[in-house]
Design a protein around this motif. Structure first.
Motif, PDB file in Angstrom:
ATOM      1  N   VAL A  91       0.838  -1.200   0.000  1.00 40.90           N
ATOM      2  CA  VAL A  91       0.000   0.000   0.000  1.00 40.90           C
ATOM      3  C   VAL A  91       0.881   1.262   0.000  1.00 40.90           C
ATOM      4  O   VAL A  91       1.889   1.315   0.705  1.00 40.90           O
ATOM      5  CB  VAL A  91      -0.911   0.003   1.261  1.00 40.90           C
ATOM      6  N   ALA A  92       0.466   2.250  -0.804  1.00 42.49           N
ATOM      7  CA  ALA A  92       1.162   3.545  -0.825  1.00 42.49           C
ATOM      8  C   ALA A  92       0.382   4.537   0.043  1.00 42.49           C
ATOM      9  O   ALA A  92      -0.846   4.519   0.069  1.00 42.49           O
ATOM     10  CB  ALA A  92       1.259   4.063  -2.253  1.00 42.49           C
ATOM     11  N   VAL A  93       1.128   5.397   0.729  1.00 45.80           N
ATOM     12  CA  VAL A  93       0.514   6.399   1.617  1.00 45.80           C
ATOM     13  C   VAL A  93       1.105   7.763   1.265  1.00 45.80           C
ATOM     14  O   VAL A  93       2.311   7.873   1.019  1.00 45.80           O
ATOM     15  CB  VAL A  93       0.828   6.063   3.095  1.00 45.80           C
ATOM     16  N   ASP A 125      -1.118  12.073  13.944  1.00 41.91           N
ATOM     17  CA  ASP A 125      -1.995  11.005  14.444  1.00 41.91           C
ATOM     18  C   ASP A 125      -2.653  10.281  13.270  1.00 41.91           C
ATOM     19  O   ASP A 125      -2.765   9.049  13.268  1.00 41.91           O
ATOM     20  CB  ASP A 125      -3.081  11.575  15.371  1.00 41.91           C
ATOM     21  N   ALA A 126      -3.086  11.063  12.290  1.00 39.50           N
ATOM     22  CA  ALA A 126      -3.714  10.456  11.106  1.00 39.50           C
ATOM     23  C   ALA A 126      -2.678   9.624  10.342  1.00 39.50           C
ATOM     24  O   ALA A 126      -2.997   8.550   9.815  1.00 39.50           O
ATOM     25  CB  ALA A 126      -4.298  11.542  10.207  1.00 39.50           C
ATOM     26  N   LEU A 131      -0.500   3.883   8.913  1.00 38.53           N
ATOM     27  CA  LEU A 131       0.708   3.056   8.736  1.00 38.53           C
ATOM     28  C   LEU A 131       0.537   1.671   9.353  1.00 38.53           C
ATOM     29  O   LEU A 131       0.031   1.541  10.463  1.00 38.53           O
ATOM     30  CB  LEU A 131       1.914   3.759   9.373  1.00 38.53           C
ATOM     31  N   ASP A 132       0.962   0.664   8.618  1.00 36.83           N
ATOM     32  CA  ASP A 132       0.963  -0.710   9.142  1.00 36.83           C
ATOM     33  C   ASP A 132       1.901  -1.570   8.290  1.00 36.83           C
ATOM     34  O   ASP A 132       2.615  -1.044   7.423  1.00 36.83           O
ATOM     35  CB  ASP A 132      -0.463  -1.289   9.178  1.00 36.83           C
ATOM     36  N   ARG A 163       6.196   2.135  12.583  1.00 41.96           N
ATOM     37  CA  ARG A 163       4.884   1.512  12.359  1.00 41.96           C
ATOM     38  C   ARG A 163       4.748   0.787  11.028  1.00 41.96           C
ATOM     39  O   ARG A 163       3.792   0.029  10.821  1.00 41.96           O
ATOM     40  CB  ARG A 163       3.797   2.596  12.403  1.00 41.96           C
ATOM     41  N   ALA A 164       5.647   1.068  10.090  1.00 39.79           N
ATOM     42  CA  ALA A 164       5.516   0.450   8.758  1.00 39.79           C
ATOM     43  C   ALA A 164       6.879  -0.089   8.334  1.00 39.79           C
ATOM     44  O   ALA A 164       7.581   0.539   7.521  1.00 39.79           O
ATOM     45  CB  ALA A 164       4.996   1.483   7.758  1.00 39.79           C
ATOM     46  N   PRO A 165       7.278  -1.229   8.854  1.00 40.17           N
ATOM     47  CA  PRO A 165       8.646  -1.715   8.663  1.00 40.17           C
ATOM     48  C   PRO A 165       9.017  -2.006   7.210  1.00 40.17           C
ATOM     49  O   PRO A 165      10.198  -2.002   6.876  1.00 40.17           O
ATOM     50  CB  PRO A 165       8.686  -3.001   9.507  1.00 40.17           C
TER      51      PRO A 165
END
Ligand code: PLP
Length: 379
Positions: A91-93, A125-126, A131-132, A163-165
């Motif tokens: 997933v892209a953020v 916070d958002a 992130l995961d 949070r997003a290794p």
């Protein structure tokens, strides 16, 4: 000299600096060989590209072997986001205020878009909530093209690390390079994109720094140039011109930032004082030095730009689409501005050639133009 007016649209594009122009002409007229060729002229051309690679590496805080030459910011951003997705899936953020060169690929790939505060700064916070383990690329720009706001990249990197290794961090530094020490401020990013025409170089040339070990797939397949990451005959003149412009920036940036911040402050303060109800978007102290961005209630940007052009002042609204028509700005919408105020936005962006006379002219023209439009009720 003909009157060229007050050009206050450097965030859209800058004039080519003399150093870039001087470096480019021989590349077109003498060293025109394809740099991948086997003969002497090809080798000489290749050497110039290697020299330019060294300069861009220093400018971006990377090793020469980590630089990929591109056709500009749009390609660099797409290569970072879509190339990462091709290589790693997931997933892209990105933030809600990214340039469309990031936002569109993220949305196209079904990615996540993170809210910003009213200041235009990313909501941490958002971001944390987005992130995961699935996230493989996070893209947050260093400086915004509309408001000039600078993002807290170190904090973003820290959040991504914890949070997003699987994620790598990309930053679009297109609007930052003329103003900020990208080599240090983007040191926490794995992918850094810049575009030459935003800092005195030619249009259609850019670079993406790709840190060693980052898995990225090419979007253009073919001859395998740029370590297979960007096939296509090198734009040798453009690359050499970009490096010449980058060298000028590296030498002059600190002084220009001080000089232009003063002019920008005079411009923004002058307009806030002279135009009733003028609103400055975002905290000025959080912006790059050349950026003044204001909204005028009761005015349509398009009509204002028309009057300004007539008086020899060249600027932009917050955003425009490819057809030239004004779109409501997704950046101002993300910051919570209603259409009434966002519809009267004005971006005045200074650059290395801006002088006090340009500011004088803008200050002499803009308040009257706003008053005229308000009197006609064009808002
Ligand atoms: N990213 C940002 C922040 C920009 O301001 C721009 C250009 O306006 C781009 C990307 C696209 O760069 P280019 O015009 O080189 O494709």
């Amino acid at each position: 000299m003909p009157d060229t007016g007050a050009y206050l649209d450097h965030a859209a594009s800058t004039p080519l600096c003399a150093e870039a122009s001087d470096a480019m002409v021989p590349m077109h007229r003498e060293l025109y060989a394809n740099p991948t060729g086997a003969h002497r002229m090809a080798r000489d051309t290749r050497r110039r590209i290697d020299d330019a690679r060294d300069v861009m590496a220093e400018a971006l805080g990377a090793a020469p072997g980590e630089i990929v030459f591109t056709s500009g910011g749009t390609e660099g951003d797409n290569l970072a986001v879509a190339g990462r997705h091709l290589a790693a899936g997931g997933v892209a953020v990105c933030s809600a205020v990214e340039h469309h060169a990031v936002l569109a690929p993220v949305e196209h790939l079904g990615g996540r878009v993170v809210a910003v505060h009213a200041s235009g700064v990313i909501d941490m916070d958002a971001l944390a909530a987005a992130l995961d383990d699935e996230v493989t690329v996070v893209s947050v720009m260093l400086a915004n093209n509309e408001t000039g706001m600078v993002q807290p990249l170190e904090q973003v990197a820290e959040a991504a690390r914890s949070r997003a290794p699987r994620a790598v961090l990309h930053t679009d530094a297109v609007q930052a390079f003329a103003w900020l020490d990208v080599a240090s401020q983007a040191a926490c990013a794995d992918l850094v994109s810049v575009s030459a025409h935003k800092f005195g170089g030619p249009k259609g040339t850019g670079a993406l720094a790709v840190r060693e070990g980052v898995a990225l797939s090419p979007l253009l397949l073919g001859g395998g140039q740029e370590r297979g990451l960007r096939s296509g005959t090198h734009n040798a003149a453009g690359i050499v011109g970009m490096a010449a412009a980058a060298e000028v920036v590296l030498k002059s940036r600190a002084k220009q930032v001080v000089r232009l911040a003063e002019l920008r402050d005079r411009l923004a303060d002058g307009l806030l004082g002279a135009v009733e109800g003028a609103v400055e978007t975002g905290e000025r102290s959080g912006k790059v030095a050349g950026s003044a961005h204001l909204c005028f209630e009761g005015v349509e940007s398009e009509a204002l730009l028309f009057l300004l052009e007539d008086a020899g002042v060249y600027a932009s609204a917050a955003s425009s689409c490819a057809s030239g028509a004004q779109d409501p700005s997704h950046v101002l919408a993300a910051m919570g501005y209603d259409r009434g105020l966002a519809g009267g936005s004005l971006r005045l962006s200074l650059g290395y050639q801006t002088e006090a006379a340009d500011i004088d002219r803008a200050l002499a023209v803009i308040p009257g133009a706003v008053a005229r439009l308000r009197a006609y009720g064009t808002g």
